[in-house]
Scaffold this active site. Structure first.
Site, PDB file in Angstrom:
ATOM      1  N   GLU A   1       0.839  -1.190   0.000  1.00  0.00           N
ATOM      2  CA  GLU A   1       0.000   0.000   0.000  1.00  0.00           C
ATOM      3  C   GLU A   1       0.883   1.252   0.000  1.00  0.00           C
ATOM      4  O   GLU A   1       1.838   1.303   0.769  1.00  0.00           O
ATOM      5  CB  GLU A   1      -0.902   0.041   1.237  1.00  0.00           C
ATOM      6  CG  GLU A   1      -1.911   1.185   1.153  1.00  0.00           C
ATOM      7  CD  GLU A   1      -2.885   1.248   2.335  1.00  0.00           C
ATOM      8  OE1 GLU A   1      -2.614   0.621   3.368  1.00  0.00           O
ATOM      9  OE2 GLU A   1      -3.898   1.933   2.189  1.00  0.00           O
TER      10      GLU A   1
ATOM     11  N   MET B   1       0.433  -3.212   8.572  1.00  0.00           N
ATOM     12  CA  MET B   1      -0.270  -3.217   7.289  1.00  0.00           C
ATOM     13  C   MET B   1      -1.233  -4.398   7.259  1.00  0.00           C
ATOM     14  O   MET B   1      -0.842  -5.526   7.528  1.00  0.00           O
ATOM     15  CB  MET B   1       0.764  -3.309   6.149  1.00  0.00           C
ATOM     16  CG  MET B   1       0.154  -3.405   4.762  1.00  0.00           C
ATOM     17  SD  MET B   1      -0.822  -1.929   4.343  1.00  0.00           S
ATOM     18  CE  MET B   1      -2.109  -2.668   3.339  1.00  0.00           C
ATOM     19  N   GLU B   2      -2.473  -4.083   6.869  1.00  0.00           N
ATOM     20  CA  GLU B   2      -3.577  -5.022   7.057  1.00  0.00           C
ATOM     21  C   GLU B   2      -3.738  -6.081   5.979  1.00  0.00           C
ATOM     22  O   GLU B   2      -4.844  -6.598   5.790  1.00  0.00           O
ATOM     23  CB  GLU B   2      -4.884  -4.219   7.148  1.00  0.00           C
ATOM     24  CG  GLU B   2      -5.303  -3.503   5.835  1.00  0.00           C
ATOM     25  CD  GLU B   2      -4.853  -2.063   5.727  1.00  0.00           C
ATOM     26  OE1 GLU B   2      -3.875  -1.697   6.421  1.00  0.00           O
ATOM     27  OE2 GLU B   2      -5.461  -1.306   4.947  1.00  0.00           O
ATOM     28  N   ASN B   3      -2.692  -6.459   5.258  1.00  0.00           N
ATOM     29  CA  ASN B   3      -2.796  -7.483   4.219  1.00  0.00           C
ATOM     30  C   ASN B   3      -3.764  -8.589   4.650  1.00  0.00           C
ATOM     31  O   ASN B   3      -3.665  -9.103   5.761  1.00  0.00           O
ATOM     32  CB  ASN B   3      -1.434  -8.127   3.952  1.00  0.00           C
ATOM     33  CG  ASN B   3      -0.335  -7.113   3.878  1.00  0.00           C
ATOM     34  OD1 ASN B   3      -0.402  -6.184   3.092  1.00  0.00           O
ATOM     35  ND2 ASN B   3       0.673  -7.254   4.737  1.00  0.00           N
TER      36      ASN B   3
ATOM     37  N   GLU C   1      -5.762  -3.135  12.742  1.00  0.00           N
ATOM     38  CA  GLU C   1      -5.517  -3.918  11.515  1.00  0.00           C
ATOM     39  C   GLU C   1      -6.603  -4.971  11.305  1.00  0.00           C
ATOM     40  O   GLU C   1      -6.990  -5.250  10.177  1.00  0.00           O
ATOM     41  CB  GLU C   1      -4.143  -4.578  11.563  1.00  0.00           C
ATOM     42  CG  GLU C   1      -2.976  -3.602  11.719  1.00  0.00           C
ATOM     43  CD  GLU C   1      -2.990  -2.465  10.726  1.00  0.00           C
ATOM     44  OE1 GLU C   1      -3.414  -2.669   9.568  1.00  0.00           O
ATOM     45  OE2 GLU C   1      -2.590  -1.338  11.103  1.00  0.00           O
TER      46      GLU C   1
ATOM     47  N   HIS D   1      -9.643  -3.616   9.703  1.00  0.00           N
ATOM     48  CA  HIS D   1      -9.475  -3.457   8.258  1.00  0.00           C
ATOM     49  C   HIS D   1      -9.897  -4.699   7.483  1.00  0.00           C
ATOM     50  O   HIS D   1     -10.172  -4.614   6.289  1.00  0.00           O
ATOM     51  CB  HIS D   1      -8.001  -3.202   7.923  1.00  0.00           C
ATOM     52  CG  HIS D   1      -7.608  -1.764   7.949  1.00  0.00           C
ATOM     53  ND1 HIS D   1      -8.318  -0.779   7.319  1.00  0.00           N
ATOM     54  CD2 HIS D   1      -6.543  -1.150   8.510  1.00  0.00           C
ATOM     55  CE1 HIS D   1      -7.702   0.384   7.500  1.00  0.00           C
ATOM     56  NE2 HIS D   1      -6.624   0.183   8.227  1.00  0.00           N
TER      57      HIS D   1
END
Ligand SMILES: *[C@@H]1O[C@H](CO)[C@@H](O)[C@H](O)[C@H]1NC(C)=O
Ligand SMILES: *[C@@H]1O[C@H](CO)[C@@H](O)[C@H](O)[C@H]1NC(C)=O
Ligand SMILES: *[C@@H]1O[C@H](CO)[C@@H](O)[C@H](O)[C@H]1NC(C)=O
Ligand SMILES: *[C@@H]1O[C@H](CO)[C@@H](O)[C@H](O)[C@H]1NC(C)=O
Ligand SMILES: *[C@@H]1O[C@H](CO)[C@@H](O)[C@H](O)[C@H]1NC(C)=O
Ligand SMILES: *[C@@H]1O[C@H](CO)[C@@H](O)[C@H](O)[C@H]1NC(C)=O
Ligand SMILES: [Zn+2]
Length: 935
Positions: free
Chosen positions: A209, A345-347, A380, A383
């Site tokens: 992102e 980071m919310e992968n 996260e 998300h």
């Protein structure tokens, strides 16, 4: 995404709060009820407004990267946006990862559906990659007359075909490519390093992102281009591979490599794809819905994953119930990455974190560290619904992701730790930050182009709000949405209400800034005149504002409480510049009146002088008549209004002085942050000495209490946060008695005879550096180098910045670019910025190393903070000229917003000092004489 520091909510990107970076703990108070909107119907609308505005900084960052231009043109690579004529359906990607040479060789087959006849199919790639071949297949047959060319300016591989690609056909685009993991800093598919038993171990991980998936594989790198991803990783047999989806099959090949096949993904955006090749270990647990939750870390830290594992399970279970939609994957991995630029980071199914945001070490992590981990995990995981399941159609609506994840994370954290009263932290964590960040002339509206929408009637309670969210998520799942879609989903669940959600929200989203209301009593408290105008920190002629179709008039819900009517049941809408409200239910006799009950509204309020005096008297005589949120609101509003010239600083200080009686952590913290804003301005003036005496005098009782338990452990989260806060101020504002005690503790620590308790480590280390010299600094630096614990390292990095020695400051600055991990380089700058002894060196360092800083961080979220760190203390015209000169021919990258507001901030400082310094000097002397024992 989460920002990179626990303190970030308190370190409002571009503001120069003296201690904001260092004081990241939070505290005690009444449970202000975000969850209880149904009682106060208006609250949820207010909440929406908050969410929108909270996120302005992030949104601007992405909008800066991508101007919105989308047209099918003859030369489509000249546009920054992909043409809409082709869409990906599936990606089949195989990456061969060599950790010795740090090389990735890849091959992918993308099934592309052509929506309109077109000569071109465009993919996004990165110049750091070699493209070795591009083929197009139709029903398995290689196509003739296909060629490709690279357009590095906008990062396109343009594939063309003689004759056109035909509408409604699905072509398979096959691309082979290779690149080095180290080619692009901490983004794309990149290498990270840590030590295990004295050996450097390398891993490979991703950060996509907003626009870095293209660095790992050529793709349609826009959030609306969702597709199913099937990932295969070929990796050394000493490592494991992780991706969004569970493993389907693994086989050991010859030559010491393993091939790991992952299950095909649900439809998702490229920026959420992730994969990791590493030697990590993990702990694991099941949710009540049988989702397999695992937390991964480097082997030496695997025991530190237990706290976040427990939080992740609780939060995931709670969100399934809150959203009414199950988490759609069968596993959720959380991974602590040694080198990581953001906070997390919310992968989807494979969330990545910087280590300090996921790991909790017994006897090392403080209450504040633990709180940050909880918060980030909760953010996260939120998300996974807001962002992953339903994604914003374009980056300008990023607030739909971030605003909601942030809001929901307060609910999630609150579920895990009800005793933290976490909902109150919204005020310091987000609301005041947003009010400050948005109080500049050159702010940006969140949504740059809004659409005309169908009428929405209503505002709602919490249960409806939740139902509306459920409808919205269900309707758009696996797809994309815009703000307007949310309004209509919310509208759908309410009926017969007198307000129009879209009309209200548009006034807040399409124009920048927010209003300040002025309340005048025209018939006691029974009749009120209220006017609105835009709040800006430097008085600006409205003619100079950017054009707004609403002319800076907002639709503002307001309520009031008074001494005789403490219940804010009536809500009024101020829909124009000025209006008069008659409070039928209320008596006109009142001693005081306060607007914006519970500080749920995103605006500031000014009163007549007599009302400010009445509120000041109230706080000084019995502050507990107002709830914490209202006290925090008055503190923040009074100081901000005085900085912007609506009231005098003396009026603000009169009010703030009630802190002498305050014991609540949140209120103390808000008050101290506000005072720090003033302190930053006066620190190099004749007022400094009296000012710090004044603050120490206000805190006298609290300091005495905190010192009383020092250096022992105490219990209670909020108690610990408060003690750390108070002691840090005592130390840095010059309480010599405490400084001596803390230095003694440091010396014992240095002698190896005593280890500080985790919650006091920060202040004790800081004292050692502040009050000690070279020996203390070098001792601690060596600790940093030797430590294998990221949480401990982070506490040390912070403490090291408080030295008074010029040469140590310079040495530390130099090491921030060499011996400190790149992810922490800006943290060092920001910490040094809270040390006024470092100010003379920061700006020079920034100028001399601008290119290096820009290369490393120029496109990351935090670059603005580097600019702020270097210039936030500027208070003179010369400094302002120099800053403007420096940037007259330089790109500020993602820091452009911080630069513009920084310039306004400096102008504000200059005006303010010019107008107020002498008056404040007199006021402080009088106050000290009348109220404080001479120290
Ligand atoms: C990419 O191509 C250049 C020029 O041929 C070569 O030097 C480089 O090693 C290649 N990179 C990779 C990762 O193969
Ligand atoms: C990645 O590898 C390069 C080349 O070996 C190295 O210089 C760099 O420090 C590594 N990056 C990280 C974060 O470990
Ligand atoms: C990895 O592969 C090499 C070469 O085939 C082999 O010697 C080694 O035992 C393997 N190691 C593991 C952990 O499987
Ligand atoms: C993508 O995956 C979903 C299920 O996750 C499936 O329903 C859909 O058919 C897949 N699409 C394609 C084009 O394979
Ligand atoms: C983790 O904890 C267990 C049990 O307390 C202990 O045996 C093990 O050595 C610890 N592992 C590490 C890497 O510290
Ligand atoms: C305020 O902002 C507008 C637009 O962003 C700009 O044109 C104007 O020059 C600014 N005015 C001042 C006084 O900063
Ligand atoms: Zn986020």
């Amino acid at each position: 995404m989460s920002s990179d520091e626990a303190s970030s909510p308190l370190n409002p990107d571009g503001k120069n709060r003296f201690y904001s970076d260092a004081l990241l703990t939070k505290g005690k108070s009444r449970g202000r009820s975000l969850t209880n909107c149904s009682k106060l119907l208006i609250a949820c609308i207010l909440l929406l407004l908050l969410l929108l505005l909270v996120i302005v900084l992030v949104a601007v960052f992405v909008v800066v990267l991508h101007k919105v231009v989308a047209e099918e043109v003859a030369e489509p690579w000249k546009s920054k946006r992909l043409p809409s004529s082709a869409k990906p359906e599936t990606y089949d990607i195989t990456l061969n990862v060599d950790l010795d040479t740090l090389t990735v060789t890849g091959e992918e087959s993308i099934n592309v559906k052509v929506v309109e006849n077109t000569q071109w199919i465009l993919l996004q790639y990165s110049e750091s990659m070699n493209i070795t071949s591009v083929d197009v297949l139709d029903s398995g047959k290689s196509q003739e007359g296909v060629s490709n060319e690279l357009h590095p300016d906008n990062e396109y591989v343009a594939i063309s075909k003689e004759g056109d690609f035909n509408k409604n056909k699905v072509y398979t685009v096959v691309v082979k490519f290779s690149y080095y993991l180290y080619s692009g800093g901490l983004s794309g598919f990149y290498n990270s390093t840590y030590n295990e038993d004295g050996e450097a171990v390398v891993l490979a991980t991703t950060q996509f992102e907003p626009i870095y998936a293209r660095k790992a594989f050529p793709c349609f790198d826009e959030p609306a281009m969702k597709a199913n991803f099937t990932i295969t990783i070929v990796h050394p047999n000493t490592t494991i591979a992780l991706s969004n989806m569970p493993i389907l099959a693994m086989h050991n090949d010859e030559d010491g490599v393993i091939t790991t096949h992952f299950a095909p993904s649900v439809p998702m955006s490229t920026y959420l794809v992730a994969f990791i090749v590493c030697e990590f270990k993990f702990t694991t647990s099941l949710t009540n819905a049988s989702v397999n939750v695992s937390v991964y870390a480097r082997p030496s830290l695997v025991n530190d994953t237990k706290y976040s594992l427990d939080i992740a399970v609780q939060v995931l279970e709670y969100y399934e119930q809150f959203f009414g939609i199950n988490y759609p994957l069968i596993k959720m991995d959380l991974v602590a990455i040694p080198d990581f630029n953001a906070g997390a980071m919310e992968n989807w199914g494979l969330v990545t974190y910087r280590e300090t945001a996921l790991l909790v070490t017994e006897n090392v992590s403080s209450s504040a560290d633990k709180q940050w981990v909880t918060e980030v995990v909760a953010h996260e995981l939120a998300h996974q619904w807001f962002g992953n399941l339903v994604t914003m159609a374009w980056w300008q609506d990023l607030w739909l992701n971030e605003g909601f994840a942030t809001y929901i994370s307060y609910l999630g954290t609150n579920i895990c730790h009800p005793e933290w009263n976490y909902l109150d932290f919204f005020i310091i964590g987000d609301l005041h930050v947003a009010l400050e960040a948005d109080g500049f002339n050159e702010t940006h509206p969140i949504i740059q182009s809004a659409e005309t929408l169908s009428e929405i009637n209503g505002f709602m309670g919490m249960e409806e709000f939740r139902l509306g969210l459920n409808h919205y998520l269900n309707k758009h799942k696996y797809g994309n949405a815009k703000s307007a879609d949310l309004w209509s989903a919310l509208q759908g669940v309410v009926e017969n209400v007198p307000y129009n959600i879209t009309a209200v929200m548009d006034t807040w989203t399409i124009q920048g800034g927010y209003p300040i209301l002025t309340v005048t009593l025209t018939d006691g408290c029974a009749k009120l005149k209220v006017t609105q105008e835009r709040f800006v920190i430097v008085p600006t002629d409205p003619k100079d504002f950017a054009k707004s179709e609403f002319n800076y008039i907002w639709k503002v819900p307001i309520n009031f409480i008074t001494d005789s009517n403490p219940d804010p049941s009536e809500t009024f809408w101020l829909n124009k510049k000025e209006d008069e409200f008659t409070r039928t239910s209320l008596s006109k006799d009142c001693k005081w009146l306060k607007a914006n009950f519970g500080e749920l509204g995103f605006y500031r309020v000014n009163y007549e002088d007599a009302q400010w005096t009445a509120l000041t008297d109230l706080l000084n005589t019995d502050h507990t008549q107002l709830q914490t949120a209202d006290r925090a609101n008055l503190l923040d509003d009074a100081v901000s209004l005085s900085i912007a010239g609506f009231i005098t600083p003396m009026q603000a200080l009169d009010l703030v002085s009630y802190l002498k009686q305050e014991t609540d952590y949140i209120a103390l913290r808000v008050g101290l942050l506000s005072l720090s804003q003033i302190h930053t301005k006066v620190i190099l003036s004749k007022v400094e000495g009296s000012f710090t005496d004044y603050v120490l005098c206000l805190l006298e009782t609290e300091i005495e209490e905190a010192v009383g338990t020092f250096p022992n452990a105490t219990t209670g989260h909020l108690e610990n946060l408060k003690r750390s806060l108070i002691l840090k101020y005592a130390l840095l504002y010059g309480n010599t008695t405490f400084a001596g005690l803390a230095l003694d503790e440091f010396e014992s620590f240095m002698a190896g005879t005593k280890e500080p308790v985790p919650d006091l480590k920060d202040v004790i280390l800081t004292a050692g550096i502040r009050e000690g010299g070279q020996a203390e600094w070098e001792f601690l630096w060596n600790k940093y180098v030797e430590s294998d614990n990221p949480t401990e390292q982070s506490a040390i990095l912070s403490a090291l910045s408080y030295t008074k020695e010029p040469w140590l400051i310079q040495l530390y600055l130099d090491r921030s670019l060499t011996e400190v991990r790149s992810q922490d380089g800006l943290t060092v700058l920001r910490r040094l910025a809270s040390n006024s002894y470092a100010w003379p060196y920061l700006w020079n360092f920034f100028k001399e190393n601008y290119d290096e800083l820009f290369n490393r961080y120029g496109s990351s979220l935090s670059f603005g903070r580097a600019i702020t760190a270097a210039t936030g203390h500027f208070t003179t015209q010369n400094q302002l000229d120099e800053l403007e000169m420096f940037f007259s021919n330089r790109d500020a990258g993602s820091g452009i917003v911080a630069l513009k507001s920084g310039i306004e901030q400096i102008k504000s400082n200059i005006n303010w000092l010019d107008k107020n310094l002498d008056n404040i000097d007199n006021w402080l002397h009088e106050f000290l004489l009348a109220n404080c024992n001479k120290m």
